[in-house]
Design a protein around this motif. Structure first.
Motif, PDB file in Angstrom:
ATOM      1  N   SER A  19       0.848  -1.194   0.000  1.00 21.65           N
ATOM      2  CA  SER A  19       0.000   0.000   0.000  1.00 21.65           C
ATOM      3  C   SER A  19       0.875   1.231   0.000  1.00 21.65           C
ATOM      4  O   SER A  19       2.041   1.192   0.434  1.00 21.65           O
ATOM      5  N   ILE A  20       0.287   2.300  -0.497  1.00 22.43           N
ATOM      6  CA  ILE A  20       0.976   3.587  -0.465  1.00 22.43           C
ATOM      7  C   ILE A  20       0.065   4.602   0.209  1.00 22.43           C
ATOM      8  O   ILE A  20      -1.151   4.619  -0.015  1.00 22.43           O
ATOM      9  N   VAL A  21       0.676   5.406   1.066  1.00 26.06           N
ATOM     10  CA  VAL A  21      -0.028   6.478   1.760  1.00 26.06           C
ATOM     11  C   VAL A  21       0.616   7.782   1.302  1.00 26.06           C
ATOM     12  O   VAL A  21       1.842   7.874   1.228  1.00 26.06           O
ATOM     13  N   GLY A  22      -0.206   8.753   0.973  1.00 31.96           N
ATOM     14  CA  GLY A  22       0.324  10.065   0.576  1.00 31.96           C
ATOM     15  C   GLY A  22      -0.568  11.156   1.125  1.00 31.96           C
ATOM     16  O   GLY A  22      -1.681  10.896   1.599  1.00 31.96           O
ATOM     17  N   SER A  23      -0.058  12.379   1.072  1.00 32.93           N
ATOM     18  CA  SER A  23      -0.853  13.504   1.561  1.00 32.93           C
ATOM     19  C   SER A  23      -0.749  14.649   0.563  1.00 32.93           C
ATOM     20  O   SER A  23       0.314  14.872  -0.023  1.00 32.93           O
ATOM     21  N   ARG A  24      -1.882  15.343   0.361  1.00 22.52           N
ATOM     22  CA  ARG A  24      -1.894  16.479  -0.575  1.00 22.52           C
ATOM     23  C   ARG A  24      -2.533  17.675   0.111  1.00 22.52           C
ATOM     24  O   ARG A  24      -3.554  17.537   0.804  1.00 22.52           O
ATOM     25  N   SER A  25      -1.919  18.832  -0.083  1.00 21.13           N
ATOM     26  CA  SER A  25      -2.474  20.059   0.502  1.00 21.13           C
ATOM     27  C   SER A  25      -3.393  20.731  -0.511  1.00 21.13           C
ATOM     28  O   SER A  25      -3.384  20.382  -1.700  1.00 21.13           O
ATOM     29  N   ALA A  26      -4.162  21.708  -0.044  1.00 20.04           N
ATOM     30  CA  ALA A  26      -5.070  22.424  -0.943  1.00 20.04           C
ATOM     31  C   ALA A  26      -4.285  23.148  -2.028  1.00 20.04           C
ATOM     32  O   ALA A  26      -4.762  23.328  -3.146  1.00 20.04           O
ATOM     33  N   ALA A  27      -3.047  23.535  -1.709  1.00 15.38           N
ATOM     34  CA  ALA A  27      -2.214  24.238  -2.696  1.00 15.38           C
ATOM     35  C   ALA A  27      -1.602  23.264  -3.710  1.00 15.38           C
ATOM     36  O   ALA A  27      -0.919  23.684  -4.643  1.00 15.38           O
ATOM     37  N   GLY A  28      -1.813  21.958  -3.501  1.00 14.91           N
ATOM     38  CA  GLY A  28      -1.298  20.978  -4.462  1.00 14.91           C
ATOM     39  C   GLY A  28       0.058  20.393  -4.089  1.00 14.91           C
ATOM     40  O   GLY A  28       0.630  19.619  -4.853  1.00 14.91           O
ATOM     41  N   GLN A  29       0.578  20.722  -2.898  1.00 11.71           N
ATOM     42  CA  GLN A  29       1.835  20.083  -2.442  1.00 11.71           C
ATOM     43  C   GLN A  29       1.532  18.618  -2.115  1.00 11.71           C
ATOM     44  O   GLN A  29       0.481  18.320  -1.518  1.00 11.71           O
ATOM     45  N   THR A  30       2.399  17.712  -2.531  1.00 11.00           N
ATOM     46  CA  THR A  30       2.166  16.300  -2.212  1.00 11.00           C
ATOM     47  C   THR A  30       3.406  15.684  -1.563  1.00 11.00           C
ATOM     48  O   THR A  30       4.534  16.084  -1.860  1.00 11.00           O
ATOM     49  N   VAL A  31       3.159  14.725  -0.692  1.00  7.91           N
ATOM     50  CA  VAL A  31       4.246  13.908  -0.138  1.00  7.91           C
ATOM     51  C   VAL A  31       3.776  12.457  -0.157  1.00  7.91           C
ATOM     52  O   VAL A  31       2.582  12.185  -0.064  1.00  7.91           O
TER      53      VAL A  31
END
Ligand code: AMP
Length: 365
Positions: free
Chosen positions: A186-198
């Protein structure tokens, strides 16, 4: 706008770990769930009521700068009215897509993410037809409200069609080809409203009876990691996603086949609490509160083991060097997720031997 009050619909263990991650940042979570004794209610303020209770949802939104959820089976329509009161993050569209296995697979396919061959089943003749077309073995699943292997039946051959129908037959099913996978990741990621992703490193997940038993991470496979990130990124962008998103895959012949997604923090990402610079819980809060996302760099080699049905002996487990213990404060019940532990070591071999030692002390019931 400064977001520091987070309303969370659902107060399970995921909510509890969100609340705990929020305190050092000065982010305060308030929950809504049926019981004040629920895992998150033990560590943060809670409003009690049904998750669909319009008045309580409005009360939650009224005391929050942003609203999120820790459980994806809340009827999306129940959350619609609160969007006028506070931003709902992740967006309702993500919740809707993940609630129905068919619409989830349709989204994956639209985004050129491989899925298992499948067919919708709403009647017995349709099941027979789907099984004839797709062959055996196959898995019959409920399209909605299925999780942790609930609402699933594996069919080995034709003789099992009737038994499968008796077990979970009805409208709203999907029959999918059984995947002979070498592993599940599985992969977990996070995205901000500004479009930054990790993106976090891949984790390898071992299930029993459809429920996660343990995860090992990071799984170093550059090719699969690249593909998983690309797929997760496509979904995040398509949904204009904000928060943590997880996708589970089967690895079949060295390729990823998407199984399902969860619009939330995920059990296979619990190792990130001790195992990464910033945990999945913190990065969910950072994303939904418009804060910069934190580093997902792994701090070593981790293994996370679920406590299911019975709590293990805490004293004996804590004797293992590098082990962190998490008790969700739940009443034991067969198959119930009661807690987990994470082992963090600097070398993979050390992690593997500590994992083997810990597994001897844990019984899944
Ligand atoms: P799910 O609820 O779809 O995540 O399924 C729970 C677990 O059942 C998965 O993690 C797999 O271990 C197994 N499973 C589900 N679907 C399939 C499939 N099509 N082929 C093989 N195993 C499956």
């Amino acid at each position: 706008m400064k977001f520091s009050r987070v309303g969370v619909v659902g107060a399970g263990q995921l909510g509890r770990m969100l609340a705990l991650a929020g305190y050092p940042l000065g982010l305060r979570c308030t929950f809504l769930d049926r019981s004040a004794a629920s895992p998150a209610g033990q560590v943060a303020p809670i409003l009690t009521g049904d998750l669909e209770d319009a008045a309580q949802l409005a009360a939650l939104a009224a005391c929050s700068d942003v609203v999120t959820f820790d459980w994806e089976n809340i009827p999306a329509s129940a959350l619609k009215p609160i969007e006028r009161l506070a931003p709902l993050r992740p967006p309702r569209a993500a919740l809707e897509a993940s609630q129905d296995r068919l619409s989830e697979k349709a989204l994956f396919s639209k985004l050129r993410i491989p899925v298992a061959a499948h067919a919708a089943v709403d009647s017995y003749p349709q099941l027979t037809a789907a099984a004839r077309k797709l062959g055996f073995p196959g898995v019959l699943k409920t399209r909605r409200l299925g999780y942790d292997g609930k609402g699933q039946f594996v069919l080995r051959d034709r003789a099992q069609i009737e038994a499968a129908w008796t077990a979970i037959g009805g409208a709203g099913l999907v029959y999918e080809k059984f995947q002979s996978f070498t592993r599940e990741v599985s992969i977990v990621g996070s995205r901000s409203a500004a479009g930054q992703t990790v993106f976090y490193p891949l984790s390898v997940n071992s299930h029993g009876g459809g429920i996660l038993h343990y995860s090992v991470a990071p799984y170093a496979n550059a090719k699969l990691e690249r593909a998983a990130r690309t797929y997760l990124n496509r979904i995040m962008n398509a949904l204009d996603y904000v928060g943590v998103l997880t996708v589970e895959f089967f690895v079949v012949k060295g390729r990823l086949i998407a199984n399902e997604m969860a619009p939330r923090v995920h059990n296979s990402g619990h190792w990130t609490i001790e195992g990464c610079v910033t945990s999945q819980f913190e990065n969910h809060l950072r994303a939904i509160c418009d804060l910069p996302l934190g580093s997902t760099r792994a701090l070593g080699h981790a293994a996370m083991i679920n406590f299911l049905g019975t709590m293990p002996d805490r004293r004996r487990l804590l004797n293992i060097d590098g082990l962190a213990f998490h008790d969700y404060g739940k009443e034991p019940r067969p198959g119930r997720k009661l807690g987990h532990c994470t082992i963090l070591k600097s070398r993979a071999a050390e992690r593997d031997s500590a994992l083997a030692e810990a597994l001897k002390l844990i019984r899944w019931t």
